[in-house]
Enzyme design. Structure first.
Site, PDB file in Angstrom:
ATOM      1  N   TRP A 192      -3.888  -2.051  -1.054  1.00 37.55           N
ATOM      2  CA  TRP A 192      -3.871  -3.377  -1.682  1.00 37.55           C
ATOM      3  C   TRP A 192      -4.380  -4.318  -0.598  1.00 37.55           C
ATOM      4  O   TRP A 192      -3.688  -4.574   0.384  1.00 37.55           O
ATOM      5  CB  TRP A 192      -2.442  -3.727  -2.113  1.00 37.55           C
ATOM      6  N   CYS A 195       0.862  -1.177   0.000  1.00 33.36           N
ATOM      7  CA  CYS A 195       0.000   0.000   0.000  1.00 33.36           C
ATOM      8  C   CYS A 195       0.895   1.221   0.000  1.00 33.36           C
ATOM      9  O   CYS A 195       2.110   1.102   0.160  1.00 33.36           O
ATOM     10  CB  CYS A 195      -0.869   0.008   1.247  1.00 33.36           C
ATOM     11  N   ASN A 199       0.128   0.847   6.504  1.00 28.39           N
ATOM     12  CA  ASN A 199       0.668  -0.213   5.643  1.00 28.39           C
ATOM     13  C   ASN A 199       1.171  -1.322   6.548  1.00 28.39           C
ATOM     14  O   ASN A 199       1.824  -1.041   7.556  1.00 28.39           O
ATOM     15  CB  ASN A 199       1.871   0.281   4.829  1.00 28.39           C
ATOM     16  N   GLU A 253      11.422 -16.398 -16.566  1.00 25.80           N
ATOM     17  CA  GLU A 253      11.096 -14.970 -16.520  1.00 25.80           C
ATOM     18  C   GLU A 253      10.091 -14.610 -17.617  1.00 25.80           C
ATOM     19  O   GLU A 253       9.153 -13.838 -17.380  1.00 25.80           O
ATOM     20  CB  GLU A 253      12.399 -14.164 -16.641  1.00 25.80           C
ATOM     21  N   LYS A 289       3.385  -3.679  -6.510  1.00 26.92           N
ATOM     22  CA  LYS A 289       4.792  -3.567  -6.899  1.00 26.92           C
ATOM     23  C   LYS A 289       5.731  -4.190  -5.880  1.00 26.92           C
ATOM     24  O   LYS A 289       6.651  -4.897  -6.229  1.00 26.92           O
ATOM     25  CB  LYS A 289       5.142  -2.094  -7.141  1.00 26.92           C
ATOM     26  N   HIS A 331       9.765 -35.047 -19.870  1.00 34.90           N
ATOM     27  CA  HIS A 331       9.412 -35.640 -18.580  1.00 34.90           C
ATOM     28  C   HIS A 331       8.019 -35.213 -18.113  1.00 34.90           C
ATOM     29  O   HIS A 331       7.681 -35.372 -16.950  1.00 34.90           O
ATOM     30  CB  HIS A 331      10.457 -35.277 -17.528  1.00 34.90           C
TER      31      HIS A 331
HETATM   32  O1  M6R Z   1      11.185  -5.967  -5.116  1.00 37.02           O
HETATM   33  P1  M6R Z   1      11.613  -7.399  -5.327  1.00 37.02           P
HETATM   34  O2  M6R Z   1      12.581  -7.548  -6.427  1.00 37.02           O
HETATM   35  O3  M6R Z   1      12.071  -8.058  -4.079  1.00 37.02           O
HETATM   36  O4  M6R Z   1      10.269  -8.126  -5.780  1.00 37.02           O
HETATM   37  C1  M6R Z   1      10.229  -9.500  -5.987  1.00 37.02           C
HETATM   38  C2  M6R Z   1       8.985  -9.907  -6.717  1.00 37.02           C
HETATM   39  O5  M6R Z   1       7.852  -9.560  -5.996  1.00 37.02           O
HETATM   40  C3  M6R Z   1       8.901  -9.240  -8.100  1.00 37.02           C
HETATM   41  O6  M6R Z   1      10.025  -9.536  -8.878  1.00 37.02           O
HETATM   42  C4  M6R Z   1       7.646  -9.712  -8.854  1.00 37.02           C
HETATM   43  O7  M6R Z   1       7.738 -11.056  -9.152  1.00 37.02           O
HETATM   44  C5  M6R Z   1       7.436  -8.859 -10.111  1.00 37.02           C
HETATM   45  N1  M6R Z   1       6.070  -8.476 -10.221  1.00 37.02           N
HETATM   46  C6  M6R Z   1       7.830  -9.576 -11.345  1.00 37.02           C
HETATM   47  O8  M6R Z   1       7.612  -8.827 -12.486  1.00 37.02           O
END
Ligand code: M6R
Length: 608
Positions: free
Chosen positions: A74, A2, A100, A481, A603, A504
């Protein structure tokens, strides 16, 4: 997850709060609200489900005040409703709180308060804070907040105002970031500098257990028992333009195209040309200590974990150090064996991911040396780690991580070079590695020139319900990724697999409707990956291949291909990930998704 913003000063706080929330929207975006000490007297709280635009529309243009707080949510406890949005108020309506984090013991606290006659309006854990502060209030907000927080178990970053003490904001943090913005005759409080950087670059990062009291002209920081704490004022090193879209359709597109520059920033000053090695001052380790490292373990989540997997592969093949990357959410609840000659890295864009933070703390408790690879300066993991490296990718706003990934890779390449040069890598080999690394930004730029081809491919394939992403060796994490990117922004189901693994199990998924995206650059595993392509083709699966230039063998098998420039084989992940980012982006556009703020995500994940 948040976002919090607060303002006290001579200006009208309403537009400042709304603009600040807009900048924080990427952190959480199911509902939002503001609380303003209005000029006309009462504390006005307005909350709305939806984006900041919905909240903005609900705020009367006449609402004026010089002190207020705002929040973008959130949801964790309680559904997405206007009532569950923040700020929360006590029964008198004089107190407003934004929070938060998670109050773990809100159940018993709520019960106790209800027995005292308190009626709760929302289903949230956060509301407990408003009533608890009211319960302790005796005319001084700092005292009431301190007393209330002593009862609380969990994590919080909070901002509180009280109508009886106009012009004052009290904030506190424990496990959820909070930063004070020091202006000229005005003060700001935010969970993220993005909310305030257009007003001031002078900031104070609060640490866990700290409480701040703000007025327009002053601030004081204490611990929860009101013992004064001296803090330094830091300067934010980036400009507001970096969090503008700058002509791009959305942040994700901007951040993808920014990669040649962000990688260059990460590498800047970190390559020692004379000795053909890496320079990473922030590690806080002597050469002798680095030489004594026998194993590297990387902890991370999501995209950062994928970067860690590439890093581990590289450390093993180049520096000949056993290395592995683990999910921080897993390591956190294991009982990991910490060996004295193992070096740990916590990799994180935000520096606030709860799983990574708590895993790091657990490892440190066991005596491990944990270094951070973080993008956000002053973030919790950056400050609590034993040293580390900032990626300097610049602010990443889109929820889907792109430029942070390639900058994390760049850090691992420099670190692997440093370690390899201390061990087996010769000066000449080191020079070649340095040259390749210096040239990588330009090659990423060349790869980005495939934009239109990739957009056309997205138009052709976006209707597929399922996708497979395959890669071998150092390309396996890139396949993971690619699948993650497609899932999170387009909501198309995608599986990332090591190409050799499909026989597999996953090959059972292959049919005419399930496209496979295969990463098959000219590396030493190319022949093996070509065989996997043939296996998919033989079962009628459409294939999109990411390959080096006009690779005729690949073209003969694949339905479509995306050419990338040639590089030394260890460097391909910088290039192969770019078409996957663009492909996901364009698929999401075709499907009309909210690219920057995909559903259900936030995020930075500061809760479990
Ligand atoms: O801020 P961080 O790199 O620790 O975040 C890790 C994950 O939450 C982050 O990479 C998430 O998987 C993204 N939304 C991927 O695009």
């Amino acid at each position: 997850m948040c976002g919090i913003v607060g303002y006290c000063g001579p200006k009208n706080c309403t537009p400042i709060l709304l603009d600040g929330l807009k900048r924080l929207e990427y952190r959480g975006y199911d509902s939002a609200g503001i609380g303003v000490e209005s000029e006309k007297g009462p504390l006005v709280v307005i909350k709305r489900v939806g984006k900041i635009a919905q909240l903005r529309a609900a705020v009367p243009p006449t609402l004026q005040g010089h002190c207020g707080i705002g929040h973008t949510r959130w949801a964790t406890h309680g559904g997405v409703t206007d009532t569950n949005a923040h700020p929360h108020q006590d029964m008198s309506g004089k107190i407003a709180v934004v929070h938060n984090g998670i109050i773990e013991n809100y159940g018993p606290l709520k019960k106790k308060l209800e027995q005292e006659g308190v009626r709760f309006a929302s289903e949230t854990d956060s509301e407990v804070l408003a009533h608890l502060i009211a319960h302790y209030y005796r005319g001084k907000l700092e005292d009431a907040v301190g007393n209330a927080l002593r009862q609380v178990k969990g994590t919080y970053g909070i901002a509180v105002i009280h109508l009886d003490e106009p012009g004052k904001i009290v904030g506190a943090r424990c496990g959820s970031p909070l930063v004070v913005g020091v202006g000229d005759g005005e003060m700001f409080l935010a969970s993220d500098v993005a909310a305030i950087v257009s007003h001031t670059k002078q900031v104070i990062y609060l640490s866990d257990g700290e409480l701040v009291s703000l007025s327009a002209s002053d601030y004081s920081i204490t611990d929860i028992d009101h013992n004064p704490i001296e803090k330094s004022v830091d300067e934010i090193q980036w400009d507001i333009e970096e969090i503008e879209k700058e002509g791009f359709f959305c942040y994700m597109e901007k951040e993808i195209f920014e990669q040649p520059d962000s990688i260059a920033r990460t590498l800047s000053g970190r390559l020692d040309i004379e000795y053909a090695t890496g320079k990473l001052g922030g590690l806080n380790m002597t050469s002798r200590e680095l030489l004594a490292v026998r194993r590297v373990k990387i902890i991370a989540a999501g995209t950062s974990w994928h970067a860690g997997l590439v890093g581990a592969y590289l450390l093993e093949s180049l520096a000949r150090i056993p290395a592995s990357a683990e999910l921080s959410s897993e390591i956190r609840y294991r009982n990991p064996v910490v060996e004295p000659d193992t070096l740990y890295f916590a990799v994180t864009q935000s520096g606030e991911t709860a799983d990574t933070l708590y895993a790091m703390r657990e490892l440190k408790r066991k005596g491990a040396r944990v270094l951070g690879i973080c993008n956000v300066v002053g973030s919790t993991i950056a400050r609590e780690s034993d040293g580390g490296v900032y990626t300097h990718a610049g602010p990443e706003i889109a929820v889907a991580s792109t430029k942070a990934f390639t900058s994390q890779l760049a850090v691992f390449y420099v670190f692997a070079l440093l370690m390899a040069r201390m061990r087996d890598l010769s000066f000449i080999q080191g020079q070649r590695f340095v040259e390749e690394l210096q040239g990588i930004s330009a090659k990423v730029r060349e790869t980005l020139a495939q934009r239109d081809r990739i957009q056309n491919l997205a138009k052709k394939y976006y209707r597929a319900r399922d996708f497979l992403f395959l890669g071998r060796g150092i390309e396996y994490p890139v396949a993971l990724e690619g699948a993650l990117k497609l899932k999170e922004i387009s909501y198309i189901h995608a599986e990332g697999y090591a190409a050799g693994e499909i026989k597999h199990g996953p090959i059972a998924l292959v049919n005419e409707e399930t496209p496979t995206l295969i990463i098959v650059p000219r590396d030493s595993l190319r022949e093996k990956t070509l065989s996997n392509m043939k296996e998919v083709k033989a079962r009628g699966g459409p294939i999109i291949a990411v390959c080096t230039g006009e690779d005729e063998e690949v073209k003969a098998i694949a339905d479509d291909y995306i050419p990338i420039p040639a590089v030394d084989e260890l460097f391909y992940p910088f290039l192969t990930v770019v078409p996957l980012q663009l492909f996901s982006y364009f698929c999401a556009l075709e499907l009309g998704r909210d690219v920057d703020q995909p559903r259900n995500l936030a995020k930075s994940v500061t809760v479990e």
